[in-house]
Write an enzyme that holds these catalytic residues in place. Structure first.
Site, mmCIF file in Angstrom:
data_model
loop_
_atom_site.group_PDB
_atom_site.id
_atom_site.type_symbol
_atom_site.label_atom_id
_atom_site.label_comp_id
_atom_site.label_asym_id
_atom_site.label_seq_id
_atom_site.Cartn_x
_atom_site.Cartn_y
_atom_site.Cartn_z
ATOM 1 N N HIS A 79 41.367 90.213 46.681
ATOM 2 C CA HIS A 79 42.258 90.490 45.539
ATOM 3 C C HIS A 79 41.943 89.577 44.348
ATOM 4 C CE1 HIS A 79 45.782 91.287 43.131
ATOM 5 N NE2 HIS A 79 46.223 90.053 43.297
ATOM 6 N N GLU A 87 51.763 79.992 44.402
ATOM 7 C CA GLU A 87 52.791 80.676 45.197
ATOM 8 C C GLU A 87 52.453 80.705 46.688
ATOM 9 O OE1 GLU A 87 55.389 84.067 43.389
ATOM 10 O OE2 GLU A 87 53.297 84.459 42.854
ATOM 11 N N ASP A 88 51.176 80.874 47.012
ATOM 12 C CA ASP A 88 50.795 81.141 48.405
ATOM 13 C C ASP A 88 50.290 79.924 49.168
ATOM 14 O OD1 ASP A 88 51.447 83.710 47.783
ATOM 15 O OD2 ASP A 88 49.381 84.431 47.604
ATOM 16 N N ASP A 144 46.142 91.619 37.463
ATOM 17 C CA ASP A 144 46.719 91.447 38.794
ATOM 18 C C ASP A 144 47.481 92.698 39.217
ATOM 19 O OD1 ASP A 144 47.842 90.221 41.139
ATOM 20 O OD2 ASP A 144 49.643 89.782 39.972
ATOM 21 N N ASP A 191 45.321 119.322 24.152
ATOM 22 C CA ASP A 191 44.201 118.397 24.295
ATOM 23 C C ASP A 191 43.834 118.116 25.753
ATOM 24 O OD1 ASP A 191 46.567 117.166 24.692
ATOM 25 O OD2 ASP A 191 46.199 115.456 23.387
#
Length: 765
Positions: free
Chosen positions: A73, A101-102, A164, A285
C-alpha cells in the site's frame, strides 16, 4: 540500505499466507540503484530509498485484508504521488504516511531521520486520517472538505491523502459490503470533490467511478454494459472524425501535439442522466475527441476548422480558456454533429492546459527541495502556498469579478474553525469562537441554559477560543441563564443577537417603562395615559411592525426604534384623523394632547399611501441612500442608524448590513409614490459597466435600446484598447428596480455584449 541493495529489483515482499509477492516497481528499483551508487550524490534518491527501507522494516509482518503484505500500500501511494510530479519529500511521505498510526514511531523520530519537511507532511496526513465522515447531509460534507483544507496548511498534505484514498478504493473489494459503502460514500462526498477543487482530474474521475461501483452497483453495471455494447460503433465514429480532422488541420497548417478519442467516465454519464432526466442514448458527450495543440492561438484556429468541418450544436460551446474555471481548468468545449449524425464533444487545449486539467495544483508545485538535501526547508514564499494563496493567484485569470467573488465566498475559509459535536458532526464557526458561540449554534435554548463546557473531555472557561478538531460538549441546567458579560467575548452575530433578545424579553417591564419615559419626553406627559391606550397609538405600533403598544414601548426602551420615528407617525395619524373629521363635516376638533407634539421641518403626509417621502419609517429623520448597494424602489430595504448622518438606507442583502449590530437596524419600506407634486415620478441614478465587442455603432445601439424605454442617460464614457473589448460606463435614471432589470435584459440580449454589471455608486436621495 545494504539489505535492499542486495535485493536490487527483485522482490520487496516476502511470501504472505496467500503466497502473494510482487516485483519492485521499476522507478523505485532505479532510485535504489542510484542511491547505492557511490559515484552519484543524489540526495533525492537517497531520501526516497531510505524512506522505503524504513517503511519496509516497520511494516514487515503486517498484511492487508487481501492477504498481500502491507508495504504494498505505501509503495502504491508513493507511486501515485510520483506520477503527479511530487518531489522527494512527498514521495517519502507516501511511504511513511501510516507508520505513526500503525507503529510506535513518533513524529519527532521521523523529523530526526528524514527532516522537518517529511515530518510535517506525515503529521498532517495522520491528523486528517483521524476524522471519519458519517453524516450524509450536503452541509456536513462541505464542512468536512473545508476543514480538511483549513487544517492542511500545506496543500501537499491533501494530495498525499488523496493518493492514499485512491489506492484504498482500488482494493476495496476485500472489505465487507457495509464497510465498502461507508468508505465509498465518504470518498464521493469528501475526497472526489477535494480532487476536483485541486483540479486533479485523473484522481477525481477514478474516485467517482469507484464510489459509484459500490454505492449504486446495479446502475454502475447497467451503464458499463451500455457503454461496452456501443464501444465498437463509437470507436468507429471517433476514428472517422479523427481522420477528417487530421486532414483539415494539415491543410490549415495547424501542428497537432495529440489527437485522440476521449473516454467518458461512468459516473459522469450517470450524473447527466439523473440531472437532465435523459436516457442513455440522449447524452451528448458519450463520444469525445481531445485535441492538444502547441499554442493558445492554435486552439481558436482549430475551433474554426472544427466548426467548418462539422455542424456545431447551438448552446454547446464554452470558452474556459478566456474564462478559466476557479480550479484553473482551461479548455475550449464544443459539441458537433459527426459524420454518422451523432453528437461528438470536442475538447481543445494546449499541452500545458492538459497537464493542469490532469494534475491540477500538482502541475504548479512551488515547494522545491533545496540544495540536494532531504531536509525540507521552505522559503517564506513557499510557506504561503495554501488554498487561499491559490485563490488570490487565480484572481488575475478570472475576468468576471462576480465569478471571482463567488469563488472567494465559497472557498475562503481561513477565518473559520471546525469543531465536532459529541456525536461526530462538524460545526463551522468564525475563528476565535468560544463554547458559548458553539452552544448558540446548536440551538438557542442550549445557549440560554448553558452551565459550562467540556472541550476534548476537559472543563474549560466559557471565553476560551476553540481550535480545529476540538470536540465540544455543552452542559446545561434549567436554572441557568445568559449573562450580559458574554457579549464581551462571543464572536458570532447569531450568538450576540440571541443573548440580546433574551435580555430584551427577560427585562420586558423595565424596557416598557424606559420606553414610555423616553416617549413622554418628546410628546409631553399630559394626557399620555389616554394616548397610550388609544386606537391611534395601536395603529402606530402596527406601522412599526409590533402587535401591541407595550411591544412598541419595549422596542423604544431597548433601542430598536427611535422616539422621533414614533412621534412622527403619531403626528401623521393625528393629521389623518383631522382630514377625516373635516370631510365628515364635524368641524373643529377638540383639543387633544397630541397637539403638543413638537413641530418639525420633516416631510409629512396626510396618508401613508400618498406620502411624498420615498421611505416609510424614517419620518422626521435625516436619511440617505447607501452608496455601497444603491437600493431602488422595489428592492427590500432596511435602515441603519448612524451617529452623525441620520439613517442610511441599505438593500437587505447588502453585505455591509451583516456585520452591523441589530440594535442599529430599523424596519423601513418604500412608500408608493404617485408623482412628486408636479406630476413627475422621481428617478434614481444607476451606474452600469458594459463590456462589449469593439465595433462601430455598438454604443449607439445600446443608447437606442434605452431610449426606446424612455430612460434618460445622464453620463456616458467609453474606453477602448487595441485588440481588447470596449468598456462602456453609463449612468441611467430609472424609476424602480423593475425598470432597471428590464433595461438590463434588453442590453444583455445584444450579441455584442460580453458582460454587464451594476456599479454600486449613487447619490443621496
Amino acid at each position: 540500505m545494504d539489505a535492499m541493495s542486495s535485493t536490487r529489483a527483485l522482490l520487496y515482499a516476502q511470501k504472505a499466507p496467500t503466497e502473494y509477492n510482487t516485483p519492485l516497481p521499476q522507478w523505485l528499483a532505479d532510485c535504489i540503484d542510484i542511491a547505492n551508487d557511490p559515484s552519484q550524490d543524489n540526495q533525492d534518491a537517497k531520501l526516497i530509498a531510505e524512506a522505503f527501507q524504513f517503511a519496509y522494516n516497520l511494516h514487515e509482518g503486517q498484511y492487508r485484508r487481501s492477504g498481500e503484505p502491507y508495504i504494498a500500500h505505501p509503495v502504491a501511494v508513493a507511486g501515485l504521488i510520483r506520477d503527479l510530479g511530487g518531489g522527494s519529500a512527498m514521495i517519502a511521505a507516501g511511504f511513511l504516511h501510516d507508520i505513526v498510526e500503525d507503529t510506535d514511531i513518533t513524529c519527532e523520530e521521523i523529523q530526526e531521520k528524514f527532516g522537518e519537511g517529511v515530518r510535517h507532511l506525515v503529521e498532517g496526513v495522520t491528523k486528517l486520517s483521524k476524522f471519519k465522515f458519517s453524516s450524509k447531509t450536503e452541509r456536513q460534507a462541505e464542512n468536512f472538505r473545508r476543514m480538511f483544507l483549513a487544517m492542511a496548511k500545506d496543500i501537499r498534505v491533501v494530495v498525499v491523502k488523496l493518493a492514499d484514498r485512491l489506492h484504498n478504493m482500488r482494493t476495496l473489494e476485500h472489505l465487507k459490503p457495509e464497510k465498502q459503502k461507508q468508505i465509498a460514500l465518504e470518498t464521493r462526498e469528501i475526497f472526489a470533490p477535494l480532487a476536483n477543487r485541486l483540479g486533479i482530474g485523473r484522481f477525481k474521475w477514478e474516485l467517482e467511478d469507484l464510489s459509484f461501483k459500490y454505492l449504486e452497483p446495479e446502475a454502475f453495471q447497467e451503464i458499463r454494459e451500455l457503454v461496452a455494447d456501443r464501444r465498437a460503433d463509437r470507436e468507429a465514429r471517433i476514428e472517422n472524425v479523427i481522420q477528417i480532422l487530421h486532414q483539415r488541420f494539415d491543410q490549415a497548417g495547424i501542428e497537432i501535439e495529440e489527437l485522440k478519442g476521449r473516454p467518458k467516465h461512468l459516473y459522469g454519464i450517470y450524473q447527466k442522466m439523473q440531472q437532465q432526466q435523459k436516457e442513455f442514448e440522449e447524452i451528448y458527450d458519450l463520444a469525445g475527441v481531445r485535441v492538444i495543440l502547441k499554442t493558445r492561438e492554435d486552439c481558436y484556429r482549430a475551433l474554426a476548422v472544427i466548426h467548418d468541418a462539422f455542424k456545431p450544436i447551438p448552446g454547446r460551446f464554452k470558452d474556459y480558456i478566456g474564462l478559466p474555471k476557479p480550479n484553473r481548468y482551461q479548455s475550449l468545449h464544443t459539441t458537433v454533429i459527426g459524420t454518422y449524425g451523432k453528437p461528438i464533444e470536442m475538447q481543445i487545449r494546449t499541452m500545458e492546459m492538459h497537464h493542469i486539467a490532469e494534475y491540477g495544483i500538482a502541475a504548479h508545485w512551488l515547494y522545491k527541495e533545496t540544495g540536494g538535501s532531504s531536509d525540507f526547508k521552505p522559503t517564506a514564499e513557499d510557506e504561503k502556498f495554501t488554498w487561499l494563496r491559490q485563490l488570490l493567484e487565480w484572481q488575475n485569470d478570472l475576468k468576471d469579478a462576480q465569478e471571482y467573488m463567488e469563488s472567494i465566498r465559497d472557498n475562503l475559509f481561513e477565518d473559520d474553525v471546525f469543531v465536532f459535536t459529541p456525536q461526530g458532526d462538524v460545526v463551522a464557526l468564525s475563528r476565535g469562537a468560544t463554547p458559548v458561540d458553539f452552544a448558540y449554534h446548536i440551538h438557542t435554548e442550549v445557549g440560554h441554559h448553558m452551565k459550562g463546557a467540556r472541550v476534548n473531555g476537559r472543563w474549560t472557561v466559557l471565553d476560551a477560543p476553540l481550535h480545529n478538531g476540538d470536540i465540544v460538549e455543552i452542559i446545561t441546567s434549567k436554572n441557568c441563564h445568559p449573562s450580559l458579560d458574554w457579549l464581551n467575548f462571543v464572536v458570532t452575530p447569531s450568538a450576540r443577537n440571541r443573548i440580546r433578545q433574551w435580555y430584551k424579553r427577560s427585562h420586558r417591564e423595565e424596557n416598557i417603562a424606559r420606553g414610555r419615559s423616553m416617549l413622554e419626553k418628546v410628546i409631553g406627559k399630559s394626557g399620555s395615559d389616554s394616548l397610550m391606550k388609544s386606537e391611534r397609538m395601536q395603529r402606530v405600533a402596527e406601522r412599526c411592525n409590533h402587535q401591541s403598544v407595550d411591544d412598541l414601548l419595549a422596542a423604544i426602551g431597548y433601542g430598536e426604534i427611535t422616539t422621533n420615528s414614533v412621534a412622527s407617525k403619531l403626528r401623521e395619524e393625528s393629521l389623518q384623523e383631522e382630514q377625516v373629521e373635516k370631510a365628515d363635516g364635524i368641524g373643529n376638533l377638540e383639543e387633544e394632547t397630541v397637539h403638543s407634539l413638537p413641530t418639525t421641518t420633516s416631510r409629512q403626509s396626510t396618508s401613508h399611501s400618498y406620502s411624498k417621502s420615498p421611505i416609510a419609517g424614517v419620518e422626521g429623520l435625516m436619511y440617505h441612500r447607501a452608496g455601497c448597494c444603491c437600493p431602488l424602489p422595489g428592492e427590500p430595504i432596511v435602515g441603519v442608524v448612524t451617529r452623525t448622518k441620520g439613517v442610511t438606507i441599505h438593500r437587505q442583502d447588502c453585505s455591509n448590513v451583516e456585520n452591523i449590530d441589530s440594535d442599529r437596524v430599523i424596519p423601513v419600506d418604500w412608500n408608493p409614490i404617485n408623482g412628486n407634486g408636479n406630476g413627475r415620478t422621481p428617478t434614481y441614478t444607476v451606474d452600469l459597466e458594459v463590456e462589449v465587442i469593439d465595433r462601430v455603432g455598438v454604443f449607439r445601439d445600446i443608447l437606442a435600446r434605452l431610449s426606446d424605454q424612455h430612460i434618460n442617460v445622464s453620463n456616458a464614457s467609453v474606453k477602448t484598447g487595441k485588440g481588447k473589448p470596449a468598456l462602456i460606463s453609463l449612468s441611467i435614471e430609472v424609476k424602480d428596480h423593475q425598470q432597471m432589470q428590464y433595461s438590463f435584459n434588453q442590453i444583455k440580449q445584444m450579441s455584442d455584449v460580453l458582460k454587464l454589471r451594476r456599479v454600486n455608486q449613487c447619490s443621496d436621495l
